[in-house]
Design a protein around this motif. Structure first.
Motif, PDB file in Angstrom:
ATOM      1  N   VAL A 197      62.944 -90.102  97.045  1.00 26.92           N
ATOM      2  CA  VAL A 197      62.007 -89.363  96.196  1.00 26.92           C
ATOM      3  C   VAL A 197      61.153 -88.435  97.052  1.00 26.92           C
ATOM      4  CG1 VAL A 197      60.048 -89.564  94.628  1.00 26.92           C
ATOM      5  CG2 VAL A 197      61.958 -91.167  94.435  1.00 26.92           C
ATOM      6  N   SER A 198      60.689 -88.941  98.193  1.00 30.84           N
ATOM      7  CA  SER A 198      59.880 -88.106  99.078  1.00 30.84           C
ATOM      8  C   SER A 198      60.696 -86.959  99.649  1.00 30.84           C
ATOM      9  CB  SER A 198      59.292 -88.943 100.220  1.00 30.84           C
ATOM     10  OG  SER A 198      60.319 -89.598 100.942  1.00 30.84           O
ATOM     11  N   GLY A 199      61.978 -87.225  99.953  1.00 30.54           N
ATOM     12  CA  GLY A 199      62.857 -86.168 100.444  1.00 30.54           C
ATOM     13  C   GLY A 199      63.122 -85.114  99.394  1.00 30.54           C
ATOM     14  N   ASP A 200      63.261 -85.550  98.151  1.00 33.22           N
ATOM     15  CA  ASP A 200      63.473 -84.609  97.048  1.00 33.22           C
ATOM     16  C   ASP A 200      62.271 -83.683  96.906  1.00 33.22           C
ATOM     17  OD1 ASP A 200      64.774 -83.556  94.695  1.00 33.22           O
ATOM     18  OD2 ASP A 200      63.414 -84.771  93.482  1.00 33.22           O
ATOM     19  N   HIS A 201      61.089 -84.222  97.112  1.00 36.33           N
ATOM     20  CA  HIS A 201      59.866 -83.407  97.034  1.00 36.33           C
ATOM     21  C   HIS A 201      59.869 -82.340  98.129  1.00 36.33           C
ATOM     22  CE1 HIS A 201      55.685 -82.497  96.120  1.00 36.33           C
ATOM     23  NE2 HIS A 201      55.414 -82.553  97.412  1.00 36.33           N
ATOM     24  N   LEU A 202      60.236 -82.724  99.349  1.00 43.81           N
ATOM     25  CA  LEU A 202      60.303 -81.755 100.451  1.00 43.81           C
ATOM     26  C   LEU A 202      61.372 -80.705 100.193  1.00 43.81           C
ATOM     27  CD1 LEU A 202      60.040 -84.236 103.464  1.00 43.81           C
ATOM     28  CD2 LEU A 202      58.224 -82.749 102.586  1.00 43.81           C
ATOM     29  N   ALA A 203      62.524 -81.155  99.701  1.00 48.26           N
ATOM     30  CA  ALA A 203      63.616 -80.226  99.417  1.00 48.26           C
ATOM     31  C   ALA A 203      63.209 -79.210  98.359  1.00 48.26           C
ATOM     32  CB  ALA A 203      64.855 -81.007  98.967  1.00 48.26           C
ATOM     33  N   ALA A 204      62.515 -79.665  97.331  1.00 51.30           N
ATOM     34  CA  ALA A 204      62.067 -78.753  96.278  1.00 51.30           C
ATOM     35  C   ALA A 204      61.077 -77.728  96.817  1.00 51.30           C
ATOM     36  CB  ALA A 204      61.443 -79.547  95.132  1.00 51.30           C
ATOM     37  N   SER A 205      60.179 -78.161  97.704  1.00 52.71           N
ATOM     38  CA  SER A 205      59.220 -77.232  98.303  1.00 52.71           C
ATOM     39  C   SER A 205      59.937 -76.162  99.115  1.00 52.71           C
ATOM     40  CB  SER A 205      58.243 -78.002  99.200  1.00 52.71           C
ATOM     41  OG  SER A 205      57.506 -78.946  98.456  1.00 52.71           O
ATOM     42  N   VAL A 221      67.735 -83.535 104.438  1.00 51.59           N
ATOM     43  CA  VAL A 221      66.337 -83.985 104.436  1.00 51.59           C
ATOM     44  C   VAL A 221      66.296 -85.505 104.567  1.00 51.59           C
ATOM     45  CG1 VAL A 221      64.133 -83.902 103.225  1.00 51.59           C
ATOM     46  CG2 VAL A 221      65.822 -82.083 102.855  1.00 51.59           C
ATOM     47  N   ASP A 222      65.693 -85.992 105.674  1.00 58.20           N
ATOM     48  CA  ASP A 222      65.469 -87.427 105.872  1.00 58.20           C
ATOM     49  C   ASP A 222      66.794 -88.207 105.740  1.00 58.20           C
ATOM     50  OD1 ASP A 222      64.065 -89.738 106.396  1.00 58.20           O
ATOM     51  OD2 ASP A 222      62.831 -89.663 104.592  1.00 58.20           O
ATOM     52  N   SER A 223      66.755 -89.458 105.266  1.00 58.86           N
ATOM     53  CA  SER A 223      67.928 -90.316 105.020  1.00 58.86           C
ATOM     54  C   SER A 223      68.971 -90.238 106.141  1.00 58.86           C
ATOM     55  CB  SER A 223      68.578 -89.941 103.676  1.00 58.86           C
ATOM     56  OG  SER A 223      67.654 -90.027 102.627  1.00 58.86           O
ATOM     57  N   PRO A 224      68.606 -90.566 107.386  1.00 58.41           N
ATOM     58  CA  PRO A 224      69.529 -90.391 108.510  1.00 58.41           C
ATOM     59  C   PRO A 224      70.772 -91.266 108.454  1.00 58.41           C
ATOM     60  CG  PRO A 224      67.571 -91.606 109.197  1.00 58.41           C
ATOM     61  CD  PRO A 224      67.295 -91.093 107.815  1.00 58.41           C
ATOM     62  N   ALA A 269      62.587 -82.994 108.194  1.00 57.15           N
ATOM     63  CA  ALA A 269      62.105 -84.377 108.281  1.00 57.15           C
ATOM     64  C   ALA A 269      63.134 -85.252 108.990  1.00 57.15           C
ATOM     65  CB  ALA A 269      61.777 -84.940 106.906  1.00 57.15           C
ATOM     66  N   PRO A 270      63.423 -84.938 110.255  1.00 61.37           N
ATOM     67  CA  PRO A 270      64.404 -85.726 111.014  1.00 61.37           C
ATOM     68  C   PRO A 270      63.917 -87.150 111.212  1.00 61.37           C
ATOM     69  CG  PRO A 270      63.202 -84.265 112.478  1.00 61.37           C
ATOM     70  CD  PRO A 270      62.806 -83.878 111.085  1.00 61.37           C
ATOM     71  N   LYS A 296      74.410 -68.581 100.468  1.00 58.38           N
ATOM     72  CA  LYS A 296      74.637 -69.896  99.878  1.00 58.38           C
ATOM     73  C   LYS A 296      74.182 -70.971 100.869  1.00 58.38           C
ATOM     74  CE  LYS A 296      78.510 -70.416  97.756  1.00 58.38           C
ATOM     75  NZ  LYS A 296      79.958 -70.636  97.483  1.00 58.38           N
ATOM     76  N   ILE A 297      73.385 -71.939 100.381  1.00 61.93           N
ATOM     77  CA  ILE A 297      72.892 -73.014 101.229  1.00 61.93           C
ATOM     78  C   ILE A 297      73.159 -74.354 100.555  1.00 61.93           C
ATOM     79  CG2 ILE A 297      70.800 -74.133 102.126  1.00 61.93           C
ATOM     80  CD1 ILE A 297      69.713 -71.469 102.869  1.00 61.93           C
ATOM     81  N   PHE A 298      73.716 -75.289 101.333  1.00 63.42           N
ATOM     82  CA  PHE A 298      73.895 -76.662 100.869  1.00 63.42           C
ATOM     83  C   PHE A 298      72.641 -77.440 101.261  1.00 63.42           C
ATOM     84  CE2 PHE A 298      74.836 -81.066 101.814  1.00 63.42           C
ATOM     85  CZ  PHE A 298      75.490 -81.484 100.662  1.00 63.42           C
ATOM     86  N   LEU A 299      72.081 -78.178 100.313  1.00 63.78           N
ATOM     87  CA  LEU A 299      70.846 -78.930 100.536  1.00 63.78           C
ATOM     88  C   LEU A 299      71.040 -80.354 100.049  1.00 63.78           C
ATOM     89  CD1 LEU A 299      67.837 -78.837 101.370  1.00 63.78           C
ATOM     90  CD2 LEU A 299      67.312 -78.009  99.076  1.00 63.78           C
ATOM     91  N   SER A 300      70.638 -81.318 100.871  1.00 65.24           N
ATOM     92  CA  SER A 300      70.843 -82.723 100.511  1.00 65.24           C
ATOM     93  C   SER A 300      69.599 -83.550 100.806  1.00 65.24           C
ATOM     94  CB  SER A 300      72.032 -83.296 101.290  1.00 65.24           C
ATOM     95  OG  SER A 300      72.183 -84.682 101.042  1.00 65.24           O
TER      96      SER A 300
END
Length: 370
Positions: free
Chosen positions: A10-18, A91-94, A117-118, A2-6
């Motif tokens: 929009v660009s972060g969502d694209h990376l997360a989906a990949s 992903v991103d959004s620090p 994407a730190p 199980k992995i939590f992903l956040s």
């Protein structure tokens, strides 16, 4: 597993989906849940919170949303501690994810924490490096210079390339913009505040482009909420609009004008000239001028180590300046040829293919999975 992903942008969502697609190739039955957008949902994510919650820009917008963001962070932390995922991947959004990670560690979360994407600590707020080093088990930056910066500081980091290397494979040889007609992609952005600040610049610019015989087309970002989308469409009466992915509009254009961000990297991969616009609130401008330590805002300029794309910031972002840079580029064939050679060199620094699979392998390796 199980992995939590956040992800929040929009660009972060694209990376997360990949990443999610690559993880599910490795472990088909993996349960991945958390905060994401349409692309993450399409990739099989169990979305508990929509990523639109974090589409903020500038200090003033963040401050006004603090109560809501604090409540969201607390709720998210409770769910993570309750469900005990093997890893938390942000992903991103620090400005949201740093406090979330901090709260999780204080609350005793002992699972792996991975930052895809730190934040751009190489450009500003370098003090965040210490937090990444102490709180994260792995960072997965997008660019070589980010990886080198983090590695020197002792942050656990891994890099092989950017996913755009796979997504733009047929465009590496470049294209002559004169073969693409006269369409100009106008990108007001994907965040409401960004759109409000850039539209008064882009609309007069579009009229000037029409006078020059070009065809400005405005991108309506798919990630905008319905009310923001309706407001934008209403403001663009009399102009042609496009409601698909921004990169698809750019691929059919000879030039790009608009918001700084991922679009600049996409324009670079499409071998297009772009005029980058950046406007924020007064409070954000003060922070920017005090703390930003890089001469370049856009990543292509950073990769090229020189000013390929004009960067028009705050009061410098106005229709007259935009059109001046547009005319200069379009009317000078010699300058254009040199520009595309330099852009090609910048693209060569994007690394190797299959970045998402590399991320998945690094995360599974950190978890001790074969």
């Amino acid at each position: 597993m199980k992995i939590f992903l956040s992800s929040g942008e929009v660009s972060g969502d694209h990376l997360a989906a990949s990443l999610l697609k690559a993880l599910k190739e490795r472990i088909p039955g993996m349960d991945c849940w958390g905060m994401g957008g349409g692309q993450s949902r399409a990739a099989g994510m169990r979305t508990v919170w929509p990523s639109e919650e974090l589409q903020l820009m500038g200090i003033s917008e963040v401050f006004s949303s603090i109560p809501r963001l604090l409540a969201l962070k607390a709720e998210m932390c409770r769910r993570i501690l309750g469900e005990k995922p093997d890893a938390v991947v942000v992903v991103d959004s620090p400005d949201f994810h740093f406090p979330l990670i901090s709260q999780l560690r204080r609350a005793g979360f002992g699972g792996k924490i991975v930052y895809l994407a730190p934040p751009q600590v190489w450009a500003w707020r370098s003090g965040r490096v210490s937090f990444l080093k102490e709180a994260c088990d792995l960072c997965l930056p997008l660019f070589d210079f980010e990886h080198d910066f983090l590695a020197v500081k002792g942050v656990p980091t891994a890099w092989t390339g950017h996913p755009f290397v796979d997504e733009f494979p047929a465009l590496e040889k470049g294209h002559d913009p004169e073969e693409r007609g006269r369409r100009v992609a106008m990108l007001p952005g994907s965040r409401p505040g960004e759109v409000r600040r850039l539209l008064p610049i882009l609309c007069p610019t579009a009229l000037g482009l029409r006078d020059r015989g070009f065809e400005p087309v405005f991108s309506i970002a798919p990630g905008l909420k319905a009310k923001d989308r309706e407001r934008l469409v209403g403001s663009l009466q009399g102009f042609e609009t496009y409601e698909g992915e921004g990169r698809a509009l750019m691929a059919e254009s000879c030039c790009v004008i608009g918001a700084s961000g991922t679009a600049a990297v996409e324009a670079m991969m499409l071998d297009l000239f772009m005029i980058v616009l950046y406007r924020v609130s007064l409070s954000s401008e003060i922070v920017f001028r005090l703390f930003v330590k890089t001469p370049f805002i856009s990543i292509p300029n950073r990769l090229a180590e020189g000013r390929l794309y004009p960067e028009l910031v705050q009061s410098g972002a106005n229709p007259e300046e935009v059109l001046r840079h547009f005319d200069r580029h379009w009317q000078d064939r010699g300058e254009r040829n040199g520009f595309h050679e330099k852009l090609k060199m910048a693209r060569e620094r994007m690394g190797k293919p299959e970045a998402a699979r590399f991320w998945a392998d690094m995360i599974l390796q950190a978890l001790g999975s074969p």
